[in-house]
Design a protein around this motif. Structure first.
Motif, mmCIF file in Angstrom:
data_model
loop_
_atom_site.group_PDB
_atom_site.id
_atom_site.type_symbol
_atom_site.label_atom_id
_atom_site.label_comp_id
_atom_site.label_asym_id
_atom_site.label_seq_id
_atom_site.Cartn_x
_atom_site.Cartn_y
_atom_site.Cartn_z
ATOM 1 N N LEU A 55 18.896 -27.045 -16.715
ATOM 2 C CA LEU A 55 18.946 -28.407 -17.254
ATOM 3 C C LEU A 55 18.873 -29.437 -16.137
ATOM 4 O O LEU A 55 18.180 -30.468 -16.258
ATOM 5 C CB LEU A 55 20.230 -28.602 -18.069
ATOM 6 N N MET A 56 19.582 -29.191 -15.038
ATOM 7 C CA MET A 56 19.566 -30.130 -13.927
ATOM 8 C C MET A 56 18.166 -30.222 -13.311
ATOM 9 O O MET A 56 17.711 -31.311 -12.938
ATOM 10 C CB MET A 56 20.582 -29.718 -12.857
ATOM 11 N N HIS A 57 17.492 -29.081 -13.219
ATOM 12 C CA HIS A 57 16.127 -29.083 -12.676
ATOM 13 C C HIS A 57 15.204 -29.950 -13.537
ATOM 14 O O HIS A 57 14.285 -30.588 -13.022
ATOM 15 C CB HIS A 57 15.596 -27.644 -12.635
ATOM 16 N N ASN A 58 15.475 -29.984 -14.838
ATOM 17 C CA ASN A 58 14.631 -30.729 -15.774
ATOM 18 C C ASN A 58 15.189 -32.114 -16.082
ATOM 19 O O ASN A 58 14.652 -32.822 -16.930
ATOM 20 C CB ASN A 58 14.503 -29.920 -17.073
ATOM 21 N N ASP A 59 16.259 -32.522 -15.380
ATOM 22 C CA ASP A 59 16.909 -33.790 -15.676
ATOM 23 C C ASP A 59 15.965 -34.966 -15.409
ATOM 24 O O ASP A 59 15.229 -34.958 -14.419
ATOM 25 C CB ASP A 59 18.166 -33.938 -14.799
ATOM 26 N N MET B 286 13.886 -25.020 -22.166
ATOM 27 C CA MET B 286 14.420 -24.327 -20.990
ATOM 28 C C MET B 286 13.816 -22.925 -20.853
ATOM 29 O O MET B 286 13.529 -22.470 -19.744
ATOM 30 C CB MET B 286 15.950 -24.229 -21.079
ATOM 31 N N ARG B 287 13.602 -22.253 -21.961
ATOM 32 C CA ARG B 287 12.932 -20.946 -21.916
ATOM 33 C C ARG B 287 11.518 -21.085 -21.360
ATOM 34 O O ARG B 287 11.078 -20.279 -20.531
ATOM 35 C CB ARG B 287 12.872 -20.330 -23.327
ATOM 36 N N ARG B 288 10.806 -22.106 -21.846
ATOM 37 C CA ARG B 288 9.433 -22.320 -21.370
ATOM 38 C C ARG B 288 9.417 -22.624 -19.881
ATOM 39 O O ARG B 288 8.594 -22.094 -19.130
ATOM 40 C CB ARG B 288 8.791 -23.482 -22.147
ATOM 41 N N LEU B 289 10.340 -23.456 -19.442
ATOM 42 C CA LEU B 289 10.404 -23.816 -18.033
ATOM 43 C C LEU B 289 10.667 -22.578 -17.175
ATOM 44 O O LEU B 289 10.024 -22.380 -16.127
ATOM 45 C CB LEU B 289 11.511 -24.853 -17.828
ATOM 46 N N ARG C 73 15.705 -13.780 -14.259
ATOM 47 C CA ARG C 73 15.391 -12.617 -15.085
ATOM 48 C C ARG C 73 16.352 -12.533 -16.262
ATOM 49 O O ARG C 73 15.987 -12.111 -17.363
ATOM 50 C CB ARG C 73 15.484 -11.340 -14.247
ATOM 51 N N GLN C 74 17.584 -12.945 -16.049
ATOM 52 C CA GLN C 74 18.583 -12.907 -17.116
ATOM 53 C C GLN C 74 18.504 -14.111 -18.056
ATOM 54 O O GLN C 74 19.200 -14.139 -19.074
ATOM 55 C CB GLN C 74 19.992 -12.862 -16.513
ATOM 56 N N PHE C 75 17.649 -15.074 -17.732
ATOM 57 C CA PHE C 75 17.686 -16.337 -18.466
ATOM 58 C C PHE C 75 17.420 -16.172 -19.965
ATOM 59 O O PHE C 75 18.093 -16.842 -20.772
ATOM 60 C CB PHE C 75 16.712 -17.356 -17.872
#
Length: 585
Positions: A273-277, A303-306, A323-325
């Motif tokens: 989320l922070m990366h996409n803020d 977030m899955r797409r990102l 990998r766990q996302f």
């Protein structure tokens, strides 16, 4: 072989030696043998900063105990090479702890889900004891893991959680959820007793999604969703405040529940989320206390797409975590389905290591305000600090009680401490320093959330006139946006009070020694006049100044300085300001 020893809520008081202020050493070394990795830390509980859990050393061993579990005729077991790797890692940390002077009795090794599941856990314990000169491992019962991690680990970084919130912890092997309201007596034990755990940690669920056929996926996800829904229903039935929120939402009323999340899995989601803020680049690197609205939190598909499409490095996300996302997002989606009225979500940096230390502390220390501890106002200084605080409060007009200001957030002593600090340096240098200090000072310090860092940094910057250079304008605007994401006027009131502090420093270049000296010299009165039509509201601040000090200051220069501190780029608040200095009779 050493028999496995499980710490439960019933035997916790006998297994956890309490901290005492007169202990010979206040250093504690903690090992958290989590399912995704093993973390080591050394922490100082020395007075007077005991509540701050001051970090001394930190390290991590990339050993996944959950992934290491291997099927055998006797059940899931740790291979010998894993036990050797764990023994080697703990032996090294044991030596580091001794080099720091940590007493062996204050070295604690905690283990969780993977150790609870292993059929040969006793062999692992024996291996660890040999590698660490006889140190024992405390295997945490799920309720104690909830207490240490989901409750007190998260609580360690917060001032308080009055009114209640949901607390969740996602590790490698399990996920826990409970309800915490710090205004209630013995809230931590009530939360631990009410909390429930499901065996769907990030590593466990990743193994299911990667290794099992689709029909097993759906069955496991269905069990996870039913489990989360059941836990939430049980919490609602146990805590009237949570039930009231749920009932109001079911009736169509505006009622939301705030959420605090800890554990590596949830922090991974927060990092995405922070990366996409929209605040980009986001000015604070630590995920600890990063906060988003429920609307943003629910964007799991994005977030899955990102995670799937972004080829570069995402800060805070290892290859293993990415990998766990999909598994992490699956847990998030099960939670969202059970709790549709999520308010604000805060990601916490605490863990079992902080939680066990918090539980060692007496209640009066554990529940003390970390911001007050950080400010370190002595009894001799307190009357003067109280006098300045009274003036700052008088300079604020009546406003909505939920509007965050330096005063309402408990930052008053920290702000006052900065008014007369660094007076030998250039104002523009100090304005820049205030912004950077807000981001970097006391990393992960309890109470210094992203919001409070932004508010405090802006206020101190305004005390020095907000004269920041082009290189710092981006940081300035980033902090403003963090503040205004919580309340659209939060950054304005931070700058406003900072400008008031600048006025005080102009009249008193040195902090007065007596409260009466300050209170007899200055009065403040502020009102807000609603704007007509589409015009902005206007804040009128009147300052009364005793005749004794009128010859030392230029009222016009004071007004210009006050307005200059507020007239910076990007001011989109609803307020205009007016400052007027008058004579006290």
């Amino acid at each position: 072989m050493t028999p496995p020893h499980v710490v439960t809520l019933d035997n916790l008081s006998t297994q956890l030696q309490p901290w005492r202020p007169d202990d010979d050493s206040h250093l504690y070394a903690i090992v958290d043998m989590g399912s995704n990795g093993i973390r080591f830390s050394i922490t100082s509980l020395a007075p007077p900063t005991t509540r701050l859990l001051v970090p001394v050393y930190s390290a991590r061993a990339a050993i996944s105990l959950f992934d290491a579990l291997t099927p055998s005729p006797s059940g899931l077991v740790f291979p010998s090479e894993t036990m050797d790797a764990v023994g080697s890692a703990l032996s090294r940390f044991h030596q580091i702890a001794l080099l720091h002077g940590v007493p062996p009795s204050q070295i604690l090794i905690l283990a969780t889900e993977a150790m609870r599941r292993a059929a040969n856990a006793s062999q692992m314990l024996t291996s660890i004891a040999k590698a660490t000169d006889g140190l024992a491992v405390q295997i945490l019962d799920p309720s104690v893991e909830t207490l240490f991690g989901a409750v007190m680990g998260s609580r360690s970084g917060l001032v308080d959680v009055k009114g209640g919130a949901l607390f969740l912890d996602l590790g490698g092997g399990s996920v826990q959820m409970t309800w915490v309201d710090t205004s209630q007596a013995h809230y931590e034990l009530h939360a631990a007793l009410a909390g429930e755990s499901l065996p769907y940690g990030a590593a466990k669920l990743t193994r299911v999604l990667e290794e099992q056929p689709p029909e097993i996926h759906q069955a496991e996800i269905g069990t996870l969703e039913e489990g989360i829904d059941c836990i939430y229903a049980n919490l609602c039935s146990r805590f009237p405040a949570l039930q009231a929120i749920k009932s109001a939402h079911d009736r169509g009323e505006s009622a939301s529940v705030d959420v605090y999340m800890c554990g590596g899995g949830f922090r991974g989601y927060g990092s995405m989320l922070m990366h996409n803020d929209p605040i980009s680049p986001y000015p604070i690197s630590s995920i600890n206390s990063y906060s988003v609205s429920g609307r943003v939190f629910r964007q799991t598909s994005e977030m899955r797409r990102l995670n799937r499409e972004y080829d570069g490095k995402i800060f805070g996300m290892s290859k293993r975590r990415r990998r766990q996302f999909p598994a992490i997002a699956t847990v998030i989606e099960a939670f969202i389905a059970a709790v549709p009225n999520i308010g604000r979500v805060t990601f916490c940096g605490g863990s079992n290591r902080q939680g066990v230390l918090m539980m060692k502390l007496p209640p009066e220390v554990r529940e003390s305000n970390p911001l007050d501890v950080l400010a370190q106002v002595s009894e001799q200084e307190r009357p003067m600090f109280d006098a300045v605080l009274r003036l700052l409060q008088a300079a604020l007009p009546d406003m909505h009680p939920t509007t965050p200001t330096p005063i309402s957030l408990g930052l008053g002593p920290l702000l006052i401490r900065r008014i007369w600090d660094r007076c030998g340096y250039d104002s523009n240098t100090n304005a820049s320093f205030a912004l950077h200090d807000a981001v970097t000072r006391n990393p992960d310090c309890p109470g210094l959330t992203h919001l409070t860092r932004a508010i405090l940094g802006l206020a101190v910057c305004a005390r020095w006139g907000t004269g920041v250079g082009p290189a710092d304008e981006q940081l300035f605007m980033g902090l403003r946006r963090i503040a205004d994401d919580h309340d659209r006027d939060a950054s304005f009131w931070a700058l406003y009070l900072g400008a008031v502090c600048g006025v005080l420093a102009n009249i008193f270049p040195v902090m007065p020694q007596e409260p009466e000296q300050l209170l007899s010299a200055i009065t403040f009165h502020a009102v807000v006049e609603p704007g007509k039509s589409s015009k902005r509201d206007k804040v009128f601040l009147s300052m009364g100044l005793a005749s004794k000090y009128q010859g030392n200051v230029d009222p016009e220069a004071l007004a210009d300085g006050f307005q200059s501190a507020l007239s910076n780029k990007g001011d989109k608040t609803q307020f205009k300001t007016s400052f007027r200095a008058t004579s006290l009779s």
